[in-house]
Scaffold this motif. Structure first.
Motif, short mmCIF file in Angstrom:
data_model
loop_
_atom_site.label_atom_id
_atom_site.label_comp_id
_atom_site.label_asym_id
_atom_site.label_seq_id
_atom_site.Cartn_x
_atom_site.Cartn_y
_atom_site.Cartn_z
N VAL A 1 0.80 38.07 29.61
CA VAL A 1 1.58 36.84 29.74
C VAL A 1 2.24 36.76 31.12
O VAL A 1 2.14 35.75 31.82
N LEU A 2 2.88 37.87 31.53
CA LEU A 2 3.55 37.83 32.83
C LEU A 2 2.56 37.65 33.97
O LEU A 2 2.84 36.93 34.94
N LEU A 3 1.40 38.27 33.88
CA LEU A 3 0.40 38.11 34.94
C LEU A 3 -0.01 36.66 35.08
O LEU A 3 -0.06 36.12 36.19
N ILE A 4 -0.30 36.02 33.95
CA ILE A 4 -0.74 34.62 34.01
C ILE A 4 0.34 33.75 34.67
O ILE A 4 0.07 33.01 35.61
N VAL A 5 1.57 33.89 34.19
CA VAL A 5 2.65 33.04 34.70
C VAL A 5 2.95 33.35 36.17
O VAL A 5 3.00 32.45 37.02
N LEU A 6 3.14 34.63 36.47
CA LEU A 6 3.61 34.97 37.82
C LEU A 6 2.52 34.82 38.88
O LEU A 6 2.79 34.37 39.99
N ILE A 7 1.28 35.17 38.55
CA ILE A 7 0.22 35.01 39.55
C ILE A 7 0.07 33.53 39.90
O ILE A 7 -0.10 33.16 41.06
N TYR A 8 0.18 32.67 38.87
CA TYR A 8 0.11 31.24 39.12
C TYR A 8 1.24 30.81 40.06
O TYR A 8 1.01 30.15 41.07
N LEU A 9 2.46 31.22 39.75
CA LEU A 9 3.61 30.81 40.57
C LEU A 9 3.50 31.34 42.00
O LEU A 9 3.74 30.62 42.97
N ILE A 10 3.12 32.61 42.12
CA ILE A 10 2.98 33.20 43.45
C ILE A 10 1.94 32.42 44.25
O ILE A 10 2.13 32.10 45.43
N ALA A 11 0.83 32.07 43.59
CA ALA A 11 -0.25 31.36 44.28
C ALA A 11 0.20 29.97 44.72
O ALA A 11 -0.17 29.50 45.79
N VAL A 12 1.00 29.29 43.90
CA VAL A 12 1.51 27.97 44.29
C VAL A 12 2.30 28.08 45.59
O VAL A 12 2.13 27.30 46.52
N VAL A 13 3.14 29.10 45.65
CA VAL A 13 4.01 29.27 46.82
C VAL A 13 3.20 29.59 48.08
O VAL A 13 3.45 29.06 49.15
N ARG A 14 2.22 30.47 47.94
CA ARG A 14 1.56 30.93 49.15
C ARG A 14 0.22 30.23 49.43
O ARG A 14 -0.57 30.71 50.25
N ALA A 15 0.00 29.10 48.79
CA ALA A 15 -1.29 28.41 48.93
C ALA A 15 -1.64 28.10 50.38
O ALA A 15 -2.80 28.10 50.76
N THR A 16 -0.63 27.80 51.20
CA THR A 16 -0.97 27.40 52.57
C THR A 16 -1.01 28.57 53.54
O THR A 16 -1.25 28.39 54.73
N LEU A 17 -0.73 29.78 53.03
CA LEU A 17 -0.77 30.94 53.92
C LEU A 17 -2.18 31.50 53.94
O LEU A 17 -2.81 31.67 52.91
N ASN A 18 -2.72 31.74 55.11
CA ASN A 18 -4.06 32.32 55.19
C ASN A 18 -4.18 33.18 56.44
O ASN A 18 -3.32 33.12 57.33
N PRO A 19 -5.24 34.00 56.52
CA PRO A 19 -5.35 34.94 57.65
C PRO A 19 -5.32 34.24 59.01
O PRO A 19 -4.78 34.79 59.97
N GLU A 20 -5.87 33.02 59.10
CA GLU A 20 -5.88 32.31 60.38
C GLU A 20 -4.46 32.04 60.87
O GLU A 20 -4.14 32.20 62.05
N LYS A 21 -3.61 31.63 59.93
CA LYS A 21 -2.24 31.31 60.26
C LYS A 21 -1.49 32.58 60.70
O LYS A 21 -0.75 32.57 61.68
N VAL A 22 -1.73 33.68 59.98
CA VAL A 22 -1.08 34.94 60.32
C VAL A 22 -1.49 35.39 61.72
O VAL A 22 -0.66 35.81 62.53
N ARG A 23 -2.77 35.25 62.01
CA ARG A 23 -3.25 35.66 63.32
C ARG A 23 -2.56 34.87 64.42
O ARG A 23 -2.16 35.40 65.45
N TYR A 24 -2.39 33.58 64.15
CA TYR A 24 -1.73 32.71 65.12
C TYR A 24 -0.29 33.17 65.37
O TYR A 24 0.17 33.24 66.50
N TYR A 25 0.41 33.52 64.28
CA TYR A 25 1.80 33.97 64.42
C TYR A 25 1.91 35.30 65.14
O TYR A 25 2.86 35.56 65.86
#
Lengths: 77, 326
Positions: free
Chosen positions: B41-65
């Motif tokens: 139950v916790l995996l389903i709920v929390l993985i979903y929430l974490i993914a919503v928050v970090r949806a726009t973060l990706n390796p390209e952006k990190v490299r740029y920073y």
């Protein structure tokens, strides 16, 4: 005709991406030239950071996941 | 809030299955039901929430920073980004090359790549639900520290000497690094939901069976192996148990998910915290396939040094935590 490259080290997601593009192009009866690029140096020179990545006529249009069908259709337009 | 799962397991074990509360078997069944329900139950709920928050973060952006940042700030940022950036493990190599070609120091890249598997959402959610907040925060801080130190050491020994020639060349060039551009992706809530749903489903389908397997093994240990056995064999008086645990964990990369519930029951049986931590981190960080893949971009010498660093650092940590007796 569009030149489409799929960049990836040969993992499952990369193969899926190439197959999806091929299938969608066939459905829409669009002629494309699809190449799978797995050479490391070539991947780096294309500026690809996350795979699978897709370029259309040399322009990077997608990276990091298997694109959905809608996105693939946009590659051809 | 997590009590609900205990009540649920109480109800299933004692009312539905009508098991007697003082039997070892009921104990194991209770452990199995409570943990499987709680984790899934916790995996389903929390993985979903974490993914919503970090949806726009990706390796390209990190490299740029990370490009052009101060080296020491880079180790810290590299580790933190490594722990929060989502990417498919088959992307490790392109990511590595992409960072190198942007002339991000090798140490910063290594800090990123090491923390990435060590602090991943599945392990963190499982640790949090089974071993509590204190253990999880401890785990995350140590994970970051391990990454930062590794980055610093790699640059200290000039690790870029041991990269594959076409990459080592990048650092030798005199011209300025190519200036990167990054267009931030704007995502609507609906797009974030789509991303999170897909991510959650992929992860859930991949790991649910390992969770069940891990909890089952944990439940057997819980119900069948007496605590005294662990005290005698894996207690804190046996100094060698820490490095042995670290080494034994190497083949466990197969599935780190299955390990956390087993660790919970080991801790409950009195296996010391340091030994458990060392085992857990070694299982997650030292993955043979990952190392085989990295052989394409660096020499075995550098890889062996990194693996040796991890084993030594984890053993030291294990001893330290056993000694201070948290």
């Amino acid at each position: 005709m569009k030149n489409i490259n799929v960049y990836g080290s040969g993992c499952k997601n990369c193969t899926n991406t190439a197959e999806l593009i091929e299938k969608t192009a066939k459905q829409l009866q669009i002629e494309i030239k699809l190449s799978k690029v797995s050479d490391l140096q070539a991947i780096m020179e294309a500026g690809v950071v996350s795979t699978p990545a897709v370029t259309v006529d040399g322009k990077l249009v997608h990276a990091g996941s298997v694109p959905d069908v809608q996105t693939v259709k946009e590659f051809f337009s | 809030m997590l009590d609900w799962f205990t009540y649920f397991a109480d109800w299933v074990t004692y009312s539905l299955f009508k098991l007697s509360a003082d039997s070892k078997f009921a104990d194991a069944v209770h452990f199995f039901i409570e943990d499987t329900a709680k984790i899934l139950v916790l995996l389903i709920v929390l993985i979903y929430l974490i993914a919503v928050v970090r949806a726009t973060l990706n390796p390209e952006k990190v490299r740029y920073y990370l490009q052009g940042k101060n080296r020491f700030l880079g180790y810290i940022l590299g580790s933190i980004f490594g722990s929060v950036t989502p990417f498919c493990s088959c992307s490790s190599i392109p990511l590595f090359m992409g960072f190198v070609s942007a002339r991000i120091p090798l140490g910063v890249t290594i800090a990123f790549l090491l923390t990435s598997p060590l602090i991943n959402e599945v392990v963190v959610v499982m640790l949090g639900s089974l071993l509590g907040l204190k253990f999880t925060l401890l785990y995350i801080s140590i994970g970051l520290a391990l990454g930062i130190t590794a980055g610093f050491l790699v640059d200290l020994i000039k690790g870029e000497r041991w990269l594959a020639p076409f990459l080592a060349e990048q650092y030798k060039r005199d011209d300025a690094a190519p200036v990167l551009e990054y267009q931030d992706k704007v995502m609507t809530l609906a797009e974030r939901h789509q991303f999170a749903k897909k991510e959650m489903l992929t992860i859930f389908i991949r790991i649910w069976k390992w969770v069940v397997l891990g909890v089952a093994i944990g439940a057997v240990i819980h119900g069948a192996v007496p605590a005294a056995w662990f005290g005698e064999h894996l207690g804190d008086r046996q100094w060698w148990s820490v490095p042995v645990a670290t080494l034994l964990a190497i083949p466990m990369y197969v599935n780190a998910t299955a390990i956390v519930p087993i660790l919970e029951s080991l801790l409950l049986k009195g296996v010391p915290l340091g030994t458990t931590l060392a085992f857990c981190m070694s299982a997650v960080a030292v993955s043979l396939p990952e190392f085989m893949m990295l052989k394409q971009v660096m020499s075995s010498r550098l890889l062996i040094l990194i693996a040796a660093y991890l084993l030594v650092a984890l053993s030291l940590l294990g001893w330290l935590f056993n000694a201070v007796n948290f």
